[in-house]
Scaffold this motif. Structure first.
Motif, PDB file in Angstrom:
ATOM      1  N   HIS A 254     -11.668  36.197 121.148  1.00 34.93           N
ATOM      2  CA  HIS A 254     -11.546  35.553 119.816  1.00 34.93           C
ATOM      3  C   HIS A 254     -12.705  36.545 118.884  1.00 34.93           C
ATOM      4  CE1 HIS A 254     -11.204  33.282 116.100  1.00 34.93           C
ATOM      5  NE2 HIS A 254     -12.629  32.674 116.173  1.00 34.93           N
ATOM      6  N   ALA A 255     -13.709  36.556 119.171  1.00 37.54           N
ATOM      7  CA  ALA A 255     -14.652  37.398 118.393  1.00 37.54           C
ATOM      8  C   ALA A 255     -14.295  39.008 118.160  1.00 37.54           C
ATOM      9  CB  ALA A 255     -15.991  37.304 119.077  1.00 37.54           C
ATOM     10  N   TYR A 256     -13.767  39.444 119.435  1.00 37.25           N
ATOM     11  CA  TYR A 256     -13.212  41.027 119.345  1.00 37.25           C
ATOM     12  C   TYR A 256     -11.910  41.043 118.166  1.00 37.25           C
ATOM     13  CZ  TYR A 256      -8.846  42.571 121.091  1.00 37.25           C
ATOM     14  OH  TYR A 256      -7.494  43.244 120.969  1.00 37.25           O
ATOM     15  N   SER A 257     -11.090  39.844 118.137  1.00 37.90           N
ATOM     16  CA  SER A 257     -10.055  39.970 117.260  1.00 37.90           C
ATOM     17  C   SER A 257     -10.652  39.816 115.773  1.00 37.90           C
ATOM     18  CB  SER A 257      -8.854  38.868 117.599  1.00 37.90           C
ATOM     19  OG  SER A 257      -9.510  37.617 116.906  1.00 37.90           O
ATOM     20  N   LEU A 258     -11.768  39.044 115.625  1.00 38.61           N
ATOM     21  CA  LEU A 258     -12.204  39.051 114.410  1.00 38.61           C
ATOM     22  C   LEU A 258     -12.920  40.379 113.746  1.00 38.61           C
ATOM     23  CD1 LEU A 258     -13.926  35.309 114.304  1.00 38.61           C
ATOM     24  CD2 LEU A 258     -11.687  35.925 113.411  1.00 38.61           C
ATOM     25  N   VAL A 259     -13.907  40.943 114.760  1.00 34.82           N
ATOM     26  CA  VAL A 259     -14.296  42.244 114.268  1.00 34.82           C
ATOM     27  C   VAL A 259     -13.372  43.453 113.879  1.00 34.82           C
ATOM     28  CG1 VAL A 259     -15.667  44.145 115.199  1.00 34.82           C
ATOM     29  CG2 VAL A 259     -16.497  41.781 115.921  1.00 34.82           C
ATOM     30  N   HIS A 260     -12.123  43.311 114.637  1.00 32.40           N
ATOM     31  CA  HIS A 260     -11.166  44.295 114.102  1.00 32.40           C
ATOM     32  C   HIS A 260     -10.507  43.887 112.863  1.00 32.40           C
ATOM     33  CE1 HIS A 260     -10.913  46.651 118.466  1.00 32.40           C
ATOM     34  NE2 HIS A 260     -11.815  46.740 117.827  1.00 32.40           N
ATOM     35  N   ASP A 261     -10.148  42.499 112.956  1.00 31.92           N
ATOM     36  CA  ASP A 261      -9.533  42.016 111.766  1.00 31.92           C
ATOM     37  C   ASP A 261     -10.289  42.446 110.388  1.00 31.92           C
ATOM     38  OD1 ASP A 261      -7.389  39.963 110.755  1.00 31.92           O
ATOM     39  OD2 ASP A 261      -9.350  39.241 109.997  1.00 31.92           O
TER      40      ASP A 261
ATOM     41  N   SER B  26     -19.742  41.503 107.947  1.00 32.65           N
ATOM     42  CA  SER B  26     -19.093  41.631 108.955  1.00 32.65           C
ATOM     43  C   SER B  26     -19.668  42.809 109.791  1.00 32.65           C
ATOM     44  CB  SER B  26     -17.469  42.160 108.406  1.00 32.65           C
ATOM     45  OG  SER B  26     -17.081  41.311 107.538  1.00 32.65           O
ATOM     46  N   CYS B  27     -19.221  42.930 111.313  1.00 26.41           N
ATOM     47  CA  CYS B  27     -19.699  43.704 112.066  1.00 26.41           C
ATOM     48  C   CYS B  27     -19.809  45.434 111.341  1.00 26.41           C
ATOM     49  CB  CYS B  27     -19.103  43.668 113.345  1.00 26.41           C
ATOM     50  SG  CYS B  27     -19.756  44.850 114.551  1.00 26.41           S
ATOM     51  N   HIS B  28     -18.619  45.849 110.819  1.00 30.37           N
ATOM     52  CA  HIS B  28     -18.732  47.169 110.641  1.00 30.37           C
ATOM     53  C   HIS B  28     -19.533  47.363 109.165  1.00 30.37           C
ATOM     54  CE1 HIS B  28     -15.493  45.248 107.667  1.00 30.37           C
ATOM     55  NE2 HIS B  28     -15.858  46.258 106.945  1.00 30.37           N
ATOM     56  N   LYS B  29     -19.893  46.070 108.314  1.00 29.23           N
ATOM     57  CA  LYS B  29     -20.825  46.275 107.180  1.00 29.23           C
ATOM     58  C   LYS B  29     -22.195  46.433 107.756  1.00 29.23           C
ATOM     59  CE  LYS B  29     -19.674  46.333 103.506  1.00 29.23           C
ATOM     60  NZ  LYS B  29     -19.315  47.561 102.332  1.00 29.23           N
ATOM     61  N   GLN B  30     -22.562  45.575 108.722  1.00 26.68           N
ATOM     62  CA  GLN B  30     -23.806  45.607 109.408  1.00 26.68           C
ATOM     63  C   GLN B  30     -24.315  46.868 110.262  1.00 26.68           C
ATOM     64  OE1 GLN B  30     -25.756  43.013 108.521  1.00 26.68           O
ATOM     65  NE2 GLN B  30     -27.737  43.646 110.031  1.00 26.68           N
ATOM     66  N   TYR B  31     -23.135  47.359 110.729  1.00 28.59           N
ATOM     67  CA  TYR B  31     -23.200  48.366 111.556  1.00 28.59           C
ATOM     68  C   TYR B  31     -22.543  49.498 111.228  1.00 28.59           C
ATOM     69  CZ  TYR B  31     -25.770  45.468 114.836  1.00 28.59           C
ATOM     70  OH  TYR B  31     -26.549  44.464 115.145  1.00 28.59           O
ATOM     71  N   ASP B  32     -21.337  49.991 111.603  1.00 31.89           N
ATOM     72  CA  ASP B  32     -20.522  51.006 111.010  1.00 31.89           C
ATOM     73  C   ASP B  32     -19.112  50.802 111.605  1.00 31.89           C
ATOM     74  OD1 ASP B  32     -20.367  52.664 113.349  1.00 31.89           O
ATOM     75  OD2 ASP B  32     -22.324  53.369 112.607  1.00 31.89           O
ATOM     76  N   ASP B  33     -17.919  51.636 111.046  1.00 30.45           N
ATOM     77  CA  ASP B  33     -16.758  51.299 111.605  1.00 30.45           C
ATOM     78  C   ASP B  33     -16.622  51.602 113.219  1.00 30.45           C
ATOM     79  OD1 ASP B  33     -16.125  50.958 109.094  1.00 30.45           O
ATOM     80  OD2 ASP B  33     -14.615  52.503 108.875  1.00 30.45           O
ATOM     81  N   ALA B  34     -17.351  52.715 113.651  1.00 27.48           N
ATOM     82  CA  ALA B  34     -17.095  53.256 114.953  1.00 27.48           C
ATOM     83  C   ALA B  34     -17.532  52.280 115.949  1.00 27.48           C
ATOM     84  CB  ALA B  34     -17.655  54.462 115.082  1.00 27.48           C
ATOM     85  N   THR B  35     -18.794  51.673 115.521  1.00 25.28           N
ATOM     86  CA  THR B  35     -19.485  50.262 116.348  1.00 25.28           C
ATOM     87  C   THR B  35     -18.665  49.377 116.485  1.00 25.28           C
ATOM     88  OG1 THR B  35     -21.517  51.417 115.569  1.00 25.28           O
ATOM     89  CG2 THR B  35     -21.621  49.221 116.559  1.00 25.28           C
TER      90      THR B  35
ATOM     91  N   PRO C 237     -11.785  47.999 107.659  1.00 24.85           N
ATOM     92  CA  PRO C 237     -11.106  48.512 106.458  1.00 24.85           C
ATOM     93  C   PRO C 237      -9.630  48.724 106.792  1.00 24.85           C
ATOM     94  CG  PRO C 237     -13.256  49.420 106.630  1.00 24.85           C
ATOM     95  CD  PRO C 237     -13.200  48.719 107.912  1.00 24.85           C
ATOM     96  N   CYS C 238      -9.377  49.264 107.927  1.00 27.92           N
ATOM     97  CA  CYS C 238      -7.952  49.488 108.336  1.00 27.92           C
ATOM     98  C   CYS C 238      -7.108  48.251 108.480  1.00 27.92           C
ATOM     99  CB  CYS C 238      -8.032  50.251 109.638  1.00 27.92           C
ATOM    100  SG  CYS C 238      -8.875  49.360 110.897  1.00 27.92           S
ATOM    101  N   MET C 239      -7.917  46.969 108.512  1.00 31.17           N
ATOM    102  CA  MET C 239      -7.079  45.766 108.825  1.00 31.17           C
ATOM    103  C   MET C 239      -7.165  44.800 107.314  1.00 31.17           C
ATOM    104  SD  MET C 239      -6.983  45.000 112.743  1.00 31.17           S
ATOM    105  CE  MET C 239      -5.512  44.088 112.748  1.00 31.17           C
TER     106      MET C 239
ATOM    107  N   LEU D  28     -29.365  49.907 127.177  1.00 29.32           N
ATOM    108  CA  LEU D  28     -28.491  50.977 126.767  1.00 29.32           C
ATOM    109  C   LEU D  28     -26.967  50.673 127.036  1.00 29.32           C
ATOM    110  CD1 LEU D  28     -30.735  54.033 127.984  1.00 29.32           C
ATOM    111  CD2 LEU D  28     -30.223  53.402 125.807  1.00 29.32           C
ATOM    112  N   PRO D  29     -26.226  51.116 125.987  1.00 30.83           N
ATOM    113  CA  PRO D  29     -26.413  51.592 124.629  1.00 30.83           C
ATOM    114  C   PRO D  29     -26.871  50.238 123.677  1.00 30.83           C
ATOM    115  CG  PRO D  29     -24.061  51.716 125.055  1.00 30.83           C
ATOM    116  CD  PRO D  29     -24.913  50.984 126.311  1.00 30.83           C
ATOM    117  N   THR D  30     -28.177  50.441 123.335  1.00 38.03           N
ATOM    118  CA  THR D  30     -28.866  49.350 122.536  1.00 38.03           C
ATOM    119  C   THR D  30     -28.138  48.924 121.156  1.00 38.03           C
ATOM    120  OG1 THR D  30     -30.321  50.890 121.600  1.00 38.03           O
ATOM    121  CG2 THR D  30     -31.235  49.744 123.261  1.00 38.03           C
ATOM    122  N   ASP D  31     -27.593  49.891 120.413  1.00 34.85           N
ATOM    123  CA  ASP D  31     -26.864  49.618 119.420  1.00 34.85           C
ATOM    124  C   ASP D  31     -25.693  48.827 119.565  1.00 34.85           C
ATOM    125  OD1 ASP D  31     -28.665  50.695 117.684  1.00 34.85           O
ATOM    126  OD2 ASP D  31     -27.662  52.530 117.081  1.00 34.85           O
ATOM    127  N   LEU D  32     -24.832  49.251 120.530  1.00 32.60           N
ATOM    128  CA  LEU D  32     -23.522  48.615 120.884  1.00 32.60           C
ATOM    129  C   LEU D  32     -23.875  47.045 121.426  1.00 32.60           C
ATOM    130  CD1 LEU D  32     -20.605  48.596 121.169  1.00 32.60           C
ATOM    131  CD2 LEU D  32     -20.744  49.502 123.622  1.00 32.60           C
TER     132      LEU D  32
END
Ligand code: IPE
Ligand code: IPE
Ligand code: MG
Ligand code: MG
Ligand code: MG
Length: 313
Positions: free
Chosen positions: A92-99, A115-124, A102-104, A38-42
């Motif tokens: 590095h992976a964190y920088s890519l996820v944020h990069d 990309s992470c936000h496409k597979q999951y969502d922006d908040a995740t 949509p806001c970047m 837990l939290p499994t989605d994250l």
């Protein structure tokens, strides 16, 4: 029938890269919480964003710099160099996820997958970046990592500075503020040295400091390594700008033409393709020159510098 000429011969360097990439993958797999925790989605999204992809250039530079001072063990025991290499890949992976958000850069494809936000969502995706960053500092600050607390503090401090507002995050801020504006070559260089160069530079310094701790971060070796890594870090982003124009999305694993679409100033828009390539070559030459004081122990760093220049993804 197997065509003997279809697969290029595996060089000693290719094998070294494969071995280290497999090692990083195994250590990251072990360090990351399982997708059932837990939290499994994250946790699932964190694993999705960092495992099974990427060239691991920063980790490889870290190992290669450690090899300047001592041969690296192939044992299954996790070393401080492994942890430094993982911490770099986590940041590095964190920088890519944020990069990619949509806001970047608003990029849908990363490492050949959504990309992470496409597979999951922006908040995740936002939280994945936060959590990967925290995990990097958590693993590097564990009290059983080394009995030299000064060494560990120096490494933590170097990584924090390279990631923050005067390193990667600062470079990303300059990048976003520069959308649609032509930059002078000086400003573009600062932006690239920060957003990409800072983490590449610290990869080399962490590798060296994981193998031989020096109380004086300005000693001759460190200065030479900084020149090497600074030049190769800048060259890395110049090549990234070129690949965005010249490569195809399948090979690159990310959408090409994104810089033009997003109106980003790059070395290609500033200098044109030919001159951007010549500039990358010049940085490569300067990087290799900085390795002159080191013996053949610097062979891996040289090979990585060549790899960074000649890559197609
Ligand atoms: C891409 O870095 C982002 C930049 C800093 C230019 P890499 O090209 O190292 O990406 P991965 O880790 O191999 O996917
Ligand atoms: C990204 O630069 C630099 C960081 C992620 C810190 P880019 O925006 O050019 O990287 P790509 O091309 O999306 O990988
Ligand atoms: Mg970007
Ligand atoms: Mg981008
Ligand atoms: Mg790019």
């Amino acid at each position: 029938m197997t065509n003997l000429f279809s697969t290029p011969a595996q060089t000693d360097f290719d094998l070294w890269v494969k071995l280290k990439q497999a090692r990083i993958e195994a250590v990251l797999d072990q360090i990351l919480p399982s997708a059932q925790t837990l939290p499994t989605d994250l946790h699932s999204a964190m694993r999705y964003s960092i495992l099974g992809g990427g060239k691991r250039v920063r980790a490889l530079l870290c190992y290669a710099a450690a090899e300047l001072y001592c041969p690296q063990s192939s044992s299954t025991n996790i070393t401080i160099t492994d942890i430094a290499a993982c911490a770099l890949e986590l940041i590095h992976a964190y920088s890519l996820v944020h990069d990619d958000m949509p806001c970047m850069d608003n990029d849908d494809l990363r490492r050949g997958k959504p990309s992470c936000h496409k597979q999951y969502d922006d908040a995740t995706a936002l939280l994945v970046g936060d959590a990967l960053q925290s995990l990097a500092f958590s693993i590097l600050s564990k009290t059983d990592l080394t009995n030299n607390a000064q060494q560990q503090l120096l490494m933590l401090n170097l990584l924090a500075n390279a990631s923050g507002s005067q390193g990667m995050a600062g470079g990303q801020a300059i990048d976003l503020a520069a959308v649609g504006k032509p930059l002078t070559q000086d400003k573009l260089e600062t932006m690239h040295r920060l957003k990409t160069g800072a983490l590449i530079e610290v990869a080399v310094l962490l590798g060296a400091n994981s193998a031989i701790y020096s109380a004086n971060p300005n000693n001759k070796d460190s200065l030479a390594l900084r020149v090497f890594a600074g030049n190769i870090g800048l060259a890395f982003q110049v090549v990234d700008d070129i690949l965005d124009v010249e490569a195809d999305s399948n090979t690159l694993g990310k959408t090409t033409g994104k810089d033009a679409e997003n109106n980003k100033p790059t070395y290609v828009t500033l200098l044109g393709l030919m001159q951007a390539k010549a500039y990358a070559q010049q940085l490569h030459t300067e990087a290799l020159l900085a390795l002159t004081p080191f013996s053949e122990q610097a062979q891996r760093l040289q090979q990585l510098a060549n790899f960074i220049m000649n890559r197609s993804f």
